[in-house]
Design a protein around this motif. Structure first.
Motif, PDB file in Angstrom:
ATOM      1  N   ALA A  26       8.923  -3.706  -0.748  1.00 19.06           N
ATOM      2  CA  ALA A  26       9.480  -3.552  -2.091  1.00 19.06           C
ATOM      3  C   ALA A  26       9.052  -2.231  -2.723  1.00 19.06           C
ATOM      4  N   GLU A  27       7.798  -1.850  -2.506  1.00 20.80           N
ATOM      5  CA  GLU A  27       7.282  -0.616  -3.103  1.00 20.80           C
ATOM      6  C   GLU A  27       7.994   0.613  -2.548  1.00 20.80           C
ATOM      7  N   ALA A  28       8.331   0.592  -1.265  1.00 21.37           N
ATOM      8  CA  ALA A  28       8.972   1.752  -0.627  1.00 21.37           C
ATOM      9  C   ALA A  28      10.486   1.760  -0.807  1.00 21.37           C
ATOM     10  N   TRP A  29      11.053   0.677  -1.322  1.00 19.89           N
ATOM     11  CA  TRP A  29      12.503   0.476  -1.339  1.00 19.89           C
ATOM     12  C   TRP A  29      13.218   1.455  -2.268  1.00 19.89           C
ATOM     13  N   GLY A  30      14.328   2.003  -1.744  1.00 18.60           N
ATOM     14  CA  GLY A  30      15.228   2.751  -2.603  1.00 18.60           C
ATOM     15  C   GLY A  30      15.414   4.201  -2.208  1.00 18.60           C
ATOM     16  N   ASN A  31      16.673   4.653  -2.190  1.00 16.53           N
ATOM     17  CA  ASN A  31      17.042   6.052  -1.973  1.00 16.53           C
ATOM     18  C   ASN A  31      18.440   6.261  -2.567  1.00 16.53           C
ATOM     19  N   ASP A  32      19.066   7.374  -2.235  1.00 22.23           N
ATOM     20  CA  ASP A  32      20.391   7.644  -2.799  1.00 22.23           C
ATOM     21  C   ASP A  32      21.445   6.667  -2.293  1.00 22.23           C
ATOM     22  N   GLU A  33      21.297   6.215  -1.043  1.00 23.18           N
ATOM     23  CA  GLU A  33      22.293   5.311  -0.464  1.00 23.18           C
ATOM     24  C   GLU A  33      22.057   3.865  -0.894  1.00 23.18           C
ATOM     25  N   ARG A  41      11.285  -3.257 -12.301  1.00 21.81           N
ATOM     26  CA  ARG A  41      10.934  -2.859 -10.931  1.00 21.81           C
ATOM     27  C   ARG A  41       9.506  -3.268 -10.562  1.00 21.81           C
ATOM     28  N   ALA A  42       8.559  -3.025 -11.473  1.00 22.89           N
ATOM     29  CA  ALA A  42       7.171  -3.394 -11.175  1.00 22.89           C
ATOM     30  C   ALA A  42       7.028  -4.903 -11.006  1.00 22.89           C
ATOM     31  N   ALA A  43       7.730  -5.667 -11.843  1.00 27.95           N
ATOM     32  CA  ALA A  43       7.663  -7.124 -11.740  1.00 27.95           C
ATOM     33  C   ALA A  43       8.297  -7.606 -10.440  1.00 27.95           C
ATOM     34  N   GLY A  44       9.354  -6.933  -9.991  1.00 30.59           N
ATOM     35  CA  GLY A  44       9.966  -7.291  -8.712  1.00 30.59           C
ATOM     36  C   GLY A  44       9.016  -7.066  -7.548  1.00 30.59           C
ATOM     37  N   ARG A  45       8.272  -5.961  -7.597  1.00 29.01           N
ATOM     38  CA  ARG A  45       7.276  -5.716  -6.547  1.00 29.01           C
ATOM     39  C   ARG A  45       6.173  -6.759  -6.605  1.00 29.01           C
ATOM     40  N   ASP A 222      20.095  -0.216   8.992  1.00 30.07           N
ATOM     41  CA  ASP A 222      21.339   0.397   8.543  1.00 30.07           C
ATOM     42  C   ASP A 222      22.049  -0.553   7.583  1.00 30.07           C
ATOM     43  N   PRO A 223      22.300  -0.129   6.336  1.00 32.28           N
ATOM     44  CA  PRO A 223      21.941   1.174   5.749  1.00 32.28           C
ATOM     45  C   PRO A 223      20.432   1.309   5.602  1.00 32.28           C
ATOM     46  N   TYR A 224      19.972   2.531   5.690  1.00 31.75           N
ATOM     47  CA  TYR A 224      18.538   2.757   5.628  1.00 31.75           C
ATOM     48  C   TYR A 224      18.097   2.808   4.168  1.00 31.75           C
ATOM     49  N   PRO A 225      17.119   1.976   3.777  1.00 27.89           N
ATOM     50  CA  PRO A 225      16.841   1.805   2.343  1.00 27.89           C
ATOM     51  C   PRO A 225      15.626   2.547   1.793  1.00 27.89           C
ATOM     52  N   PHE A 226      15.008   3.418   2.608  1.00 24.17           N
ATOM     53  CA  PHE A 226      13.767   4.047   2.162  1.00 24.17           C
ATOM     54  C   PHE A 226      13.945   5.553   1.997  1.00 24.17           C
ATOM     55  N   ALA A 227      13.031   6.180   1.242  1.00 24.08           N
ATOM     56  CA  ALA A 227      13.159   7.600   0.920  1.00 24.08           C
ATOM     57  C   ALA A 227      12.738   8.500   2.071  1.00 24.08           C
ATOM     58  N   THR A 228      11.818   8.053   2.914  1.00 20.24           N
ATOM     59  CA  THR A 228      11.374   8.851   4.054  1.00 20.24           C
ATOM     60  C   THR A 228      11.957   8.273   5.355  1.00 20.24           C
ATOM     61  N   ASP A 229      12.067   9.110   6.378  1.00 18.84           N
ATOM     62  CA  ASP A 229      12.751   8.702   7.602  1.00 18.84           C
ATOM     63  C   ASP A 229      12.013   7.619   8.370  1.00 18.84           C
ATOM     64  N   VAL A 231       8.880   4.560   7.757  1.00 17.72           N
ATOM     65  CA  VAL A 231       7.982   3.879   6.832  1.00 17.72           C
ATOM     66  C   VAL A 231       7.117   2.904   7.618  1.00 17.72           C
ATOM     67  N   ASP A 232       5.815   3.019   7.449  1.00 17.38           N
ATOM     68  CA  ASP A 232       4.882   2.092   8.068  1.00 17.38           C
ATOM     69  C   ASP A 232       4.545   0.994   7.075  1.00 17.38           C
ATOM     70  N   MET A 233       4.574  -0.245   7.553  1.00 15.06           N
ATOM     71  CA  MET A 233       4.308  -1.400   6.685  1.00 15.06           C
ATOM     72  C   MET A 233       3.486  -2.414   7.471  1.00 15.06           C
ATOM     73  N   PRO A 234       2.179  -2.186   7.599  1.00 12.84           N
ATOM     74  CA  PRO A 234       1.334  -3.058   8.436  1.00 12.84           C
ATOM     75  C   PRO A 234       1.247  -4.468   7.867  1.00 12.84           C
ATOM     76  N   ILE A 235       0.934  -5.398   8.774  1.00 14.09           N
ATOM     77  CA  ILE A 235       0.712  -6.784   8.363  1.00 14.09           C
ATOM     78  C   ILE A 235      -0.561  -7.289   9.020  1.00 14.09           C
ATOM     79  N   THR A 236      -1.344  -8.038   8.271  1.00 11.88           N
ATOM     80  CA  THR A 236      -2.586  -8.599   8.779  1.00 11.88           C
ATOM     81  C   THR A 236      -2.306  -9.927   9.474  1.00 11.88           C
TER      82      THR A 236
END
Length: 270
Positions: A26-33, A41-45, A222-229, A231-236
């Motif tokens: 959720a924190e990384a979500w969002g770009n022009d597409e 937004r903060a509450a959604g995260r 696809d569609p790609y939803p993040f600003a950088t090409d 994104v790392d999102m580790p899970i414990t």
């Protein structure tokens, strides 16, 4: 508790840890597409990170499947155990933020109404409830509907004209939470397998998010939803022996002694 087999062992992801990964998405979500949320937004995260915290109560003493000797999968937990635990998680989310509480309440209710008619998790299949279970679920859904009305009013300053889930802004935020949740499940449960996540809310309507495996725990979207090409999102998670356990105490003791490991999960462009 999300269970899967991994290199001959049992990979165990606790639901709150799945929630933390969902929060990273959720924190990384969002770009022009794929634009990010413009409101709350903060509450959604916050909702994303805490949407499954109620499961922690059940995970302290999980039911053991007599056939396998292992904890039952999260989607097999019965309402008499799931609903009280989830109520506690919803109450906590509402204390953190009313909009977050609204979305987490809808997430909990959505487990029993096919996500407000939007989709059904493929592993669930047809839900067969006893009369007692149906009464518990009906009571839970009625309570959540009333709570959602109160939380919506607290979040925006006025009552909804109807049920909050009928407000387009609310439903869009709820559906986006489901997308984030299901991306995490593609990693935690399916280890980065191919899949399609729908509906994907968008300004033009509802679409779908296509997931393509690019190696273990790596997904091209696809569609790609993040600003950088990338994104790392580790899970414990924890790795335990893939064996039968005599009782919940046996499993919990083994899980505690196993420690924790961080699974690197990556999203890339298709």
């Amino acid at each position: 508790m999300i269970l899967s087999r991994y290199d001959g062992r049992l990979l165990v992801v606790r639901q709150p840890d799945h929630g933390l990964q969902t929060g990273l998405i959720a924190e990384a979500w969002g770009n022009d597409e794929v634009p990010p949320p413009t409101e709350h937004r903060a509450a959604g995260r916050l909702a994303a990170a805490h949407h499954d915290d109620g499961w922690a109560i059940w995970e302290r003493h999980p039911d053991i499947d007599p056939a396998s000797g292992q904890p039952i999968q999260f989607h097999q937990v019965k309402p008499r155990e799931h609903i009280p635990a989830y109520r506690a998680g919803i109450e906590r989310a509402a204390q953190l933020d009313p909009w977050a509480g609204l979305l987490v309440s809808m997430h909990g209710a959505g487990l029993y109404n096919d996500r407000y008619g939007s989709y059904r998790l493929e592993e669930i299949g047809e839900q067969a409830l006893t009369d007692v279970e149906r009464a518990l679920v009906d009571e839970f859904l009625a309570d959540m509907a009333a709570l959602q009305s109160d939380l919506y009013s607290e979040a925006v300053g006025h009552r909804a004209p109807g049920a909050p889930h009928e407000v387009p802004e609310v439903m869009s935020a709820y559906l986006l939470l489901q997308v984030w949740d299901r991306i995490s499940l593609q990693f935690a449960l399916r280890h980065g397998a191919d899949g399609v996540i729908a509906p994907l809310p968008a300004p033009s309507g509802r679409g779908e998010l296509r997931c393509r495996a690019r190696g273990r725990f790596t997904l091209a979207l696809d569609p790609y939803p993040f600003a950088t090409d990338t994104v790392d999102m580790p899970i414990t998670a924890s790795l335990v022996a893939d064996r039968g356990y005599s009782d919940p105490e046996d499993f919990i003791a083994t899980l505690a002694s196993a420690g924790q490991t961080e699974i690197e999960c990556t999203a890339t462009r298709l």
